[in-house]
Write a protein that holds these residues in place. Structure first.
Motif, short mmCIF file in Angstrom:
data_model
loop_
_atom_site.label_atom_id
_atom_site.label_comp_id
_atom_site.label_asym_id
_atom_site.label_seq_id
_atom_site.Cartn_x
_atom_site.Cartn_y
_atom_site.Cartn_z
N ILE A 162 17.62 -9.29 15.69
CA ILE A 162 16.30 -9.51 16.27
C ILE A 162 15.33 -8.42 15.81
CG2 ILE A 162 15.00 -9.60 18.43
CD1 ILE A 162 17.47 -10.85 19.70
N VAL A 163 15.79 -7.18 15.84
CA VAL A 163 14.93 -6.08 15.40
C VAL A 163 14.52 -6.27 13.95
CG1 VAL A 163 14.97 -3.63 14.85
CG2 VAL A 163 15.79 -4.40 17.05
N GLU A 164 15.49 -6.66 13.12
CA GLU A 164 15.16 -6.86 11.70
C GLU A 164 14.12 -7.96 11.54
OE1 GLU A 164 18.41 -7.35 8.95
OE2 GLU A 164 17.17 -8.56 7.62
N ALA A 165 14.33 -9.06 12.26
CA ALA A 165 13.39 -10.17 12.12
C ALA A 165 12.01 -9.77 12.59
CB ALA A 165 13.90 -11.37 12.89
N LEU A 166 11.95 -9.02 13.68
CA LEU A 166 10.66 -8.57 14.18
C LEU A 166 9.94 -7.72 13.14
CD1 LEU A 166 11.47 -7.68 17.90
CD2 LEU A 166 9.94 -9.46 17.07
N PHE A 167 10.69 -6.80 12.56
CA PHE A 167 10.07 -5.95 11.56
C PHE A 167 9.61 -6.77 10.36
CE2 PHE A 167 9.28 -1.77 9.85
CZ PHE A 167 9.32 -1.97 8.48
N ARG A 168 10.51 -7.62 9.88
CA ARG A 168 10.19 -8.41 8.69
C ARG A 168 9.05 -9.36 8.97
NH1 ARG A 168 15.12 -10.46 6.63
NH2 ARG A 168 15.06 -8.93 4.97
N GLY A 169 9.04 -9.92 10.18
CA GLY A 169 8.01 -10.91 10.48
C GLY A 169 6.65 -10.31 10.76
N PHE A 170 6.64 -9.19 11.47
CA PHE A 170 5.34 -8.69 11.91
C PHE A 170 4.85 -7.47 11.14
CE2 PHE A 170 4.45 -11.63 15.03
CZ PHE A 170 5.56 -11.89 15.82
N ILE A 171 5.69 -6.83 10.40
CA ILE A 171 5.22 -5.66 9.67
C ILE A 171 5.26 -5.97 8.18
CG2 ILE A 171 5.44 -3.18 9.35
CD1 ILE A 171 6.61 -2.98 12.08
N THR A 172 6.41 -5.86 7.56
CA THR A 172 6.41 -6.17 6.13
C THR A 172 7.82 -6.48 5.66
OG1 THR A 172 6.27 -5.20 3.93
CG2 THR A 172 6.46 -3.69 5.75
N THR A 173 7.93 -7.36 4.71
CA THR A 173 9.26 -7.68 4.17
C THR A 173 9.74 -6.60 3.22
OG1 THR A 173 8.63 -10.01 4.24
CG2 THR A 173 10.60 -9.45 3.00
#
Lengths: 260, 291, 330
Positions: free
Chosen positions: B251-262
């Motif tokens: 979940i943390v990874e998805a949040l970062f990837r989704g809302f910050i940057t891939t």
């Protein structure tokens, strides 16, 4: 007891979760004496050593070294102050030579750091020579001179014990904490060990040692502390301890159980 | 609008989290048995994806059959791994096992690239992958498969560990081999079992994940590190903890990837690992009853 | 043990010296290129030997320190026009700082967690040079790294660079040997064997872990600087975790318990592919095996298997093998 106490534990208590390993233990080791710490298995002797030696912090109580409180001091700083230690099984570096094992004990008395060593400065060479000589002297006193260049793993067990003591001696300790120095030794080797300990007492080292070999204890100790279930149940001279009712019952009790 | 995005991201995160959870469980099982970490684990996960690719996308096998084959292959791999690699270095120092498994991992990954090439391979989804639309959130069937299959695997594992003595046997073996033997536990059998189940889970996870990402592509070490991170986050000594830790990590990874940057996600995940190791080495969810 | 293996060491030195001179005499570009690589990797591997073999600390991310040295020096000299003799040492210090940071984590972590942490640092570094395109040129890398020069004398031919690297490698070796055969060596080995006991002799274990990580990283930094100014063009692919693994292979297969292990290890890893290629080019060589001997992936598999076997069978690596063969003869 006119001597100053070089080591003193006061009200020392150590809990491991629900288990009380040490219960308000109180005693002192006078300067330049040989004091034995005895008691049945599980009495808390090694735990006591670990607390004194800074590997564990007590739940309650204090440890004093030369009247300075050292309860929460880290292990390597305690060595600086002059507390040397051996362990139940000899913890020496099997890959290094006997001489190197003792020389490493002189760490605190040497100063060459990385750059000085790497550049092979004159002061480093001199220091190394000095340490080497002193180490050989220690090995001499332990009758290990011949084995100096041997890899430590090739030594018989009894000699490994002596190497460990040699390393502890290298820190120029004021007190030596020895954990079962005679464990694994045959009667002859045990007697030799006793002689070594007496020799070092004569040279001014104080010795506190855990032992199961009661003969050795009676023979060389000035005083004895007896622990059982984490509590001190007796303290005194060998004669006093030999005739102490509590000691007899706890040891006899053990013996009875063993024969049951 | 942002709520839909959030749910989309969360859903994606739970999906990845399932995979991390399975991997974390795999690390947990081995850890409580030998108090050490298998650095080749991620390569086996990757291998699962590749075997799945060979069976489903190339040989056109039914995916359930293929999944079963992969899981069994994992078990066999685990057994062979334990016999040939773990056992000879049982009583060596901790580092020896770490470096050995790392080396074997390299062998496996490079060997895989010889068989399947070094490019990442796209995998067919298990069923027709038409996304359902739930209030604007796109739900891909493959993600549902991952969720379901993970649940199945986790429940199966939990039942096995709780209703048999296996879990206790593993901890006993890790703590004191001799004492375990005296209690009638055979440390070798326990060790075998640990690796059989661990690698089976690993290959299983790799296969169900591959339709979402890719199969292969030299990602072994990433899986290893991320699976470990999930386990450490939740508490590697606890099976529940490891599973939850993996989920949370996803979940943390998805949040970062989704809302910050891939682009920097990878580096971010590594920082998470470092933070956990330094601040929370015991993990978040250490369940006392399992101690 | 440290002072008594004179004869064996002498033989190895003789071997090394003759190898050195054969490279010079051959003056073949290809072999000088190999020799330069051997020299550079030797420096890095020596640092890793001190860290892993002596102090017992794992690092699966040494390529990152190698890369810090390379990228720093490359950038400082090309983009910022700094003199090599300032940029180089500065880059080594940067690498050392990287080592220090990793060392900080080593104080509290067990081996398995530390191994993971070093991988984490490696990945962070790789991502950094890959993504920070404005500075590092991203995946394309960057070039125009100048050759080192002393006044007007430029080290711009293979022969000159080989001599340059050899001198530095020799210095590194002597420094390391002095370091390990004395107090610090004993301290590090003691820490490796038992941290608890080491503190009971008064050794401040955390301090030494920090220092040895820093030192080891600086060695890698030196290698990186030399690499950058030889290749004159660097890109992220030379500093990945696979390179870290290669360095580990050098240390483990060469013999991690002795400072000369790095010598054999770096030769082995650099020359083995060449050797295999040579062997497979013989006309008598079976064609079916030719693929194995030339494809780099197969080499990597061989390395992995060798590490495994050498850990299981030969704890002392190639060096140990030589020693025991030698001892049997005596």
């Amino acid at each position: 007891m006119g001597n100053t106490a070089i080591l003193r534990v006061e009200n020392l208590t150590k809990d491991f979760g629900g288990l009380r390993a040490l219960d308000r233990v109180d005693f002192a080791v006078a300067e330049n004496q040989i004091k034995a710490l005895i008691g049945p298995n599980g009495a808390g002797k090694t735990t006591l050593f670990n607390v004194i030696g800074g590997f564990l912090f007590p739940t309650d109580g204090k440890v004093f070294f030369q009247e300075e409180e050292v309860t929460y001091l880290k292990t390597h700083l305690l060595s600086k102050k002059g507390i040397g230690r051996t362990f139940q099984t000899p913890q020496i570096v099997l890959d290094m030579s006997v001489l190197d094992n003792v020389m490493v004990g002189f760490y605190l008395q040497t100063k060459s750091e990385f750059i000085a060593s790497g550049l092979k400065l004159k002061k480093t060479i001199r220091e190394e020579e000095r340490v080497r000589e002193k180490s050989l002297e220690i090995l001499d006193s332990l009758n290990l001179r011949r084995e100096a260049t041997l890899e430590a793993r090739r030594l018989p067990f009894a000699q490994m014990r002596l190497v460990e003591i040699g390393r502890a001696l290298a820190i120029n300790p004021k007190i030596l904490l020895l954990d079962e120095p005679s464990a694994g030794l045959n009667p002859y080797e045990t007697e030799q060990m006793g002689e070594v300990l007496k020799k070092y007492k004569d040279l001014g080292v104080t010795i506190l040692f855990i032992e199961h070999d009661i003969d050795l204890v009676m023979r060389i100790s000035d005083e004895i502390v007896v622990l059982n279930h984490g509590q001190k149940i007796a303290e005194g001279t060998p004669t006093q301890i030999r005739t102490d009712a509590k000691v007899i019952s706890s040891y006899l009790g053990e013996a009875k159980q063993a024969h049951a | 609008m942002i709520l839909t995005n959030l749910f989309q991201v969360l859903f994606s995160g739970i999906t990845i989290g399932c995979i991390y959870a399975l991997m974390a469980l795999g690390f947990h099982i081995v850890y409580i048995t030998i108090k050490n970490v298998n650095f080749a684990f991620g390569m086996f996960v990757s291998l699962g994806g590749l075997i799945g690719y060979a069976l489903v996308t190339q040989l056109q096998l039914n995916f359930f059959v293929a999944l079963l084959i992969v899981a069994v292959a994992g078990g066999i791999a685990g057994y062979l791994f334990e016999r040939s690699i773990v056992r000879p270095i049982f009583d060596r120092p901790i580092l020896t096992f770490i470096i050995c498994t790392l080396a074997i991992g390299e062998v496996i990954e490079n060997g895989s690239s010889l068989l399947w090439g070094s490019e990442a391979l796209p995998c067919k989804a298990f069923t027709n992958n038409v996304p359902l639309d739930l209030f604007g959130v796109k739900i891909f069937p493959q993600n549902l498969w991952i969720l379901g299959l993970t649940l199945f695997a986790v429940i199966g594992a939990k039942i096995y560990f709780n209703f048999t003595l296996t879990g206790k046997a593993m901890r006993a073996t890790a703590n004191n081999r001799l004492a375990a033997r005296l209690c009638g536990i055979n440390p070798l059998r326990v060790s075998s079992f640990a690796f059989i189940s661990s690698l089976s889970l690993g290959l299983f996870a790799g296969m169900i994940f591959s339709p979402i990402t890719f199969a292969g592509g030299f990602v072994g070490i990433h899986y290893t590190v991320l699976g470990f991170t999930g386990a450490i986050l939740g508490g590697i000594t606890s099976s529940t903890g490891s599973i939850l830790g993996g989920l949370l990590l996803g979940i943390v990874e998805a949040l970062f990837r989704g809302f910050i940057t891939t682009r920097h996600t990878e580096a971010f995940m590594m920082m998470i690992l470092l933070l956990i190791l330094l601040l929370l080495p015991q993990g978040l969810f250490r369940v006392r009853s399992e101690e | 043990m440290f002072g008594t293996i004179r004869l064996k060491e002498l033989l190895i030195y003789a071997f090394g010296v003759s190898l050195f001179f054969s490279f010079i005499i051959l003056a073949n570009i290809k072999w000088l290129d190999i020799g330069i690589h051997v020299g550079i990797y030797f420096i890095v591997a020596t640092g890793l030997t001190i860290l892993l073999g002596m102090a017992g600390q794992i690092s699966i991310g040494h390529a990152a320190f190698f890369g810090i040295g390379a990228y720093s020096s490359g950038l400082l000299t090309s983009t910022w026009d700094l003199n090599f003799w300032i940029a180089g040492p500065l880059s080594v210090i940067f690498a050392g700082i990287g080592g220090y940071l990793v060392g900080l984590t080593s104080i509290r972590l067990r081996h398995d967690s530390l191994a993971m942490a070093t991988i984490a640092f490696q990945v962070i570094f790789s991502v950094l040079v890959y993504e920070w395109v404005e500075v590092t040129g991203g995946p394309a890398g960057f070039g125009n790294i100048p050759v080192p020069s002393i006044g007007t004398f430029k080290i711009d031919t293979e022969t000159k660079y080989f001599l340059f690297v050899s001198i530095i490698a020799l210095g590194v070796f002597l420094f390391s040997r002095n370091l390990i055969s004395r107090r610090i060596g004993r301290v590090l080995i003691s820490i490796r064997e038992n941290e608890v006991v080491s503190s009971s002799i008064g050794i401040n274990v955390p301090k030494y872990k920090l220092k040895v990580f820093t030192l080891s990283a600086m060695y890698a930094g030196v290698g990186g600087v030399l690499f950058a100014h030889y290749a004159r063009f660097i890109s992220p692919t030379s500093f990945t975790i696979h390179f870290s693994f290669a360095f580990l292979v050098m240390v483990l297969v060469g013999g991690r318990r002795h400072i000369l292990g790095a010598f054999f290890g770096s030769i082995f890893v650099t020359i083995l592919p060449e050797f295999l290629r040579l062997v497979s080019s013989f006309s008598l060589f079976p064609v079916s095996l030719r693929e194995i001997f030339t494809n780099y992936t197969y080499h990597l598999i061989i390395y992995g298997l060798l590490v495994y076997f050498s850990l299981v069978l030969l704890p002392k690596g190639i060096y140990g093998l030589g020693v025991s063969v030698f001892q049997k003869r005596l």
